[in-house]
Design a protein around this motif. Structure first.
Motif, short mmCIF file in Angstrom:
data_model
loop_
_atom_site.label_atom_id
_atom_site.label_comp_id
_atom_site.label_asym_id
_atom_site.label_seq_id
_atom_site.Cartn_x
_atom_site.Cartn_y
_atom_site.Cartn_z
N PHE A 117 0.87 -1.18 0.00
CA PHE A 117 0.00 0.00 0.00
C PHE A 117 0.90 1.22 0.00
N LEU B 293 1.00 4.93 -0.08
CA LEU B 293 0.38 6.23 0.09
C LEU B 293 1.43 7.29 0.45
N SER B 294 2.33 6.95 1.38
CA SER B 294 3.29 7.95 1.89
C SER B 294 4.30 8.36 0.83
N GLY C 136 3.28 12.60 4.56
CA GLY C 136 3.23 11.63 5.65
C GLY C 136 1.88 11.77 6.34
N THR C 137 1.85 12.50 7.45
CA THR C 137 0.57 12.78 8.10
C THR C 137 -0.34 13.55 7.15
N TRP D 264 8.60 4.19 2.38
CA TRP D 264 8.19 3.31 3.49
C TRP D 264 7.08 2.35 3.09
N ALA E 55 5.65 -0.93 3.09
CA ALA E 55 5.79 -2.23 3.75
C ALA E 55 5.45 -3.35 2.77
N THR F 182 -0.17 8.54 12.63
CA THR F 182 0.42 8.67 13.97
C THR F 182 -0.67 8.84 15.03
N GLU G 43 -1.04 11.37 16.80
CA GLU G 43 -1.58 12.74 16.63
C GLU G 43 -2.64 12.73 15.52
C1 LIG Z 1 7.73 0.72 9.84
C2 LIG Z 1 6.90 1.63 8.98
C3 LIG Z 1 6.11 1.09 7.98
C4 LIG Z 1 5.36 1.93 7.15
N1 LIG Z 1 4.60 1.38 6.15
C5 LIG Z 1 3.94 2.19 5.30
C6 LIG Z 1 3.23 1.62 4.18
O1 LIG Z 1 3.16 0.41 3.99
N2 LIG Z 1 2.62 2.48 3.31
C7 LIG Z 1 2.66 3.83 3.48
O2 LIG Z 1 2.07 4.54 2.65
N3 LIG Z 1 3.31 4.39 4.53
C8 LIG Z 1 3.97 3.59 5.43
N4 LIG Z 1 4.66 4.16 6.48
C9 LIG Z 1 4.71 5.60 6.63
C10 LIG Z 1 3.84 6.09 7.77
O3 LIG Z 1 2.48 5.98 7.41
C11 LIG Z 1 4.25 7.54 8.08
O4 LIG Z 1 5.53 7.48 8.66
C12 LIG Z 1 3.28 8.25 9.00
O5 LIG Z 1 2.07 8.51 8.34
C13 LIG Z 1 3.86 9.57 9.53
O6 LIG Z 1 4.40 10.34 8.49
P1 LIG Z 1 5.87 10.96 8.63
O7 LIG Z 1 6.78 9.87 9.08
O8 LIG Z 1 6.19 11.64 7.36
O9 LIG Z 1 5.79 11.98 9.82
P2 LIG Z 1 5.28 13.52 9.73
O10 LIG Z 1 3.99 13.60 9.01
O11 LIG Z 1 6.41 14.37 9.24
O12 LIG Z 1 5.01 13.84 11.26
C14 LIG Z 1 6.06 14.13 12.18
C15 LIG Z 1 5.42 14.41 13.53
O13 LIG Z 1 4.57 15.56 13.44
C16 LIG Z 1 3.25 15.23 13.84
N5 LIG Z 1 2.30 15.99 13.04
C17 LIG Z 1 2.25 16.11 11.69
N6 LIG Z 1 1.22 16.90 11.32
C18 LIG Z 1 0.60 17.29 12.47
C19 LIG Z 1 -0.53 18.10 12.77
N7 LIG Z 1 -1.26 18.68 11.82
N8 LIG Z 1 -0.87 18.28 14.07
C20 LIG Z 1 -0.15 17.69 15.06
N9 LIG Z 1 0.93 16.90 14.84
C21 LIG Z 1 1.30 16.71 13.56
C22 LIG Z 1 3.14 13.72 13.62
O14 LIG Z 1 2.12 13.13 14.39
C23 LIG Z 1 4.54 13.28 14.04
O15 LIG Z 1 4.60 13.19 15.43
C24 LIG Z 1 5.39 3.33 7.34
C25 LIG Z 1 6.19 3.87 8.36
C26 LIG Z 1 6.94 3.05 9.18
C27 LIG Z 1 7.79 3.64 10.25
#
Ligand SMILES: Cc1cc2nc3c(=O)[nH]c(=O)nc-3n(C[C@H](O)[C@H](O)[C@H](O)COP(=O)(O)OP(=O)(O)OC[C@H]3O[C@@H](n4cnc5c(N)ncnc54)[C@H](O)[C@@H]3O)c2cc1C
Length: 381
Positions: free
Chosen positions: A123, A125-126, A131-132, A156, A158, A364, A366
């Motif tokens: 999947f 999406l990221s 990310g978020t 990322w 998986a 996350t 959050e």
């Molecule tokens: C082991 C692993 C497997 C994964 N597998 C997949 C996968 O199969 N497919 C896929 O698409 N993705 C995958 N991901 C990605 C995962 O979905 C993202 O890491 C996650 O959505 C967070 O995005 P980011 O890491 O870019 O953090 P960011 O979005 O940069 O966030 C950083 C921090 O800021 C906070 N934050 C961001 N925006 C806000 C807001 N508006 N208000 C308050 N806090 C906020 C977040 O909660 C976090 O604490 C995987 C990640 C990991 C670690």
């Protein structure tokens, strides 16, 4: 309200617990140590029907309810968080989405393969900047005749190391964010895909996470659901996925609780077992209570999903509560084991690293709080 399992659910739970103990557990430490995708274990899981747990029997799945699915994921996560989450990705984020939204042709070609485990799903999406803020898709999906050209970078992803197909999201109307995103089912042998190994992961090692650089052409019949309707589909899939991540987190939390109880009963200090100290008993009691409370939320979310009801807020609550409870369970288990836990290679050390991921992926903590707050009305006004 009935908290009893049916005889069928109980038998299914016991069979998966046996599989977890006999087939998965012997491999769990090796999967973590090597970080290699556990091909053999996943093959065995496929033989047991664990790839299409909720997919209709007539379409190659096991046709089970969502509660049974959570029982399976929790039992497997109790011995290997990696195997559990890998299964959850194919089940919730790919097979269920294909069953829900694919064209007849894509159904015919892929659903049975996904539900049987012959094909593993991913999947995507990221992105580096999404990310978020998942609506900030920079991958472009441009119509060219009867096909779409998809160009961009996914991070990322998986299962990508072993997957045969990926659900890929791209912007079909740049600048419109969630209103202009389309989902595609992309066979990963399509020319124009470069897979790059991800950084060494702290936990859930062996999940086969990779980045995908895409410059591909894919037939328009590979669109899932409606053109520009991909963002709600991602949220639909993640609703089920978050219930599964709650189950995964509870499996990890349960394993941490087992470790804490086992150690507290075995280790003596001041001439008494640790379990006789009230401070230790209270830590264990708090962990057990939090895990059980989160399990109730998860079962509620699973029940809504089985009945086809909305349940978006409930799945976010279940994931939030379960992942944070699992984190605290691993933390407290570390405290009860102290130096016996705080060493590389201890089970509690692995649980601590694995639990942490559940607060990050599929949104996350959050992000879950944002969803819950939004559905409670306009809290800011
Ligand atoms: C082991 C692993 C497997 C994964 N597998 C997949 C996968 O199969 N497919 C896929 O698409 N993705 C995958 N991901 C990605 C995962 O979905 C993202 O890491 C996650 O959505 C967070 O995005 P980011 O890491 O870019 O953090 P960011 O979005 O940069 O966030 C950083 C921090 O800021 C906070 N934050 C961001 N925006 C806000 C807001 N508006 N208000 C308050 N806090 C906020 C977040 O909660 C976090 O604490 C995987 C990640 C990991 C670690």
């Amino acid at each position: 309200m009935n908290f009893d399992f049916t005889p069928d659910q109980r038998a299914f739970k016991e069979s998966i617990e046996r599989f977890a103990r006999e087939t998965v557990e012997p491999w769990a430490a090796t999967i973590d140590k090597t970080g290699e995708f556990p091909v053999e274990v996943m093959r065995e899981a496929a033989r047991l029907g664990l790839y299409g747990v909720t997919i209709a029997a007539g379409r190659g799945g096991a046709g089970r309810d969502y509660l049974s699915y959570t029982l399976a994921i929790e039992a497997i996560a109790r011995v290997s968080a990696t195997v559990a989450v890998s299964l959850a990705v194919t089940n919730s984020l790919v097979a269920e989405l294909v069953e829900h939204a694919a064209s007849n042709q894509v159904h015919e070609r892929w659903l049975r393969k996904l539900a049987s485990g012959e094909t593993i799903g991913a999947f995507a999406l990221s992105e580096p900047g999404a990310g978020t803020d998942a609506a900030n898709q920079q991958t472009a999906a441009t119509r060219e005749g009867s096909s779409y050209r998809i160009r961009g970078r996914k991070v990322w992803v998986a299962n990508a190391e072993a997957a045969g197909v990926a659900v890929v999201f791209g912007s079909t109307r740049p600048g419109t964010r969630r209103d202009g995103i389309t989902a595609f089912l992309l066979p990963l042998d399509t020319p124009g895909i470069a897979r790059t190994a991800r950084d060494d992961s702290l936990g859930v090692r062996g999940l086969g996470c990779m980045d995908l650089d895409l410059d591909v052409s894919i037939g328009a019949d590979h669109v899932l659901g409606a053109v520009d309707g991909g963002f709600p589909l991602a949220m639909w899939a993640l609703q089920g996925g978050r219930v599964a991540i709650a189950a995964q987190a509870l499996g990890i939390g349960r394993a941490a609780l087992d470790q804490a109880i086992g150690h507290a009963k075995a280790r003596e200090q001041f001439g008494q077992r640790l379990a006789s100290f009230e401070a230790i008993q209270f830590m264990i009691a708090d962990v057990a209570t939090e895990l059980d409370a989160a399990r109730m939320l998860m079962w509620k979310a699973a029940s809504l999903k089985t009945n086809g009801e909305a349940g978006l807020i409930e799945s976010s609550m279940a994931k939030l509560a379960a992942s944070e409870a699992a984190h605290r369970a691993a933390d407290k288990a570390m405290q009860v084991l102290a130096s016996a836990g705080y060493r590389r290679g201890s089970l509690v050390e692995r649980l601590f690293r694995d639990a942490r991921a559940a607060e990050i992926y599929q949104g996350t903590s959050e992000a879950q709080r944002m969803i819950i707050a939004k559905h409670l009305g306009d809290l800011a006004s």
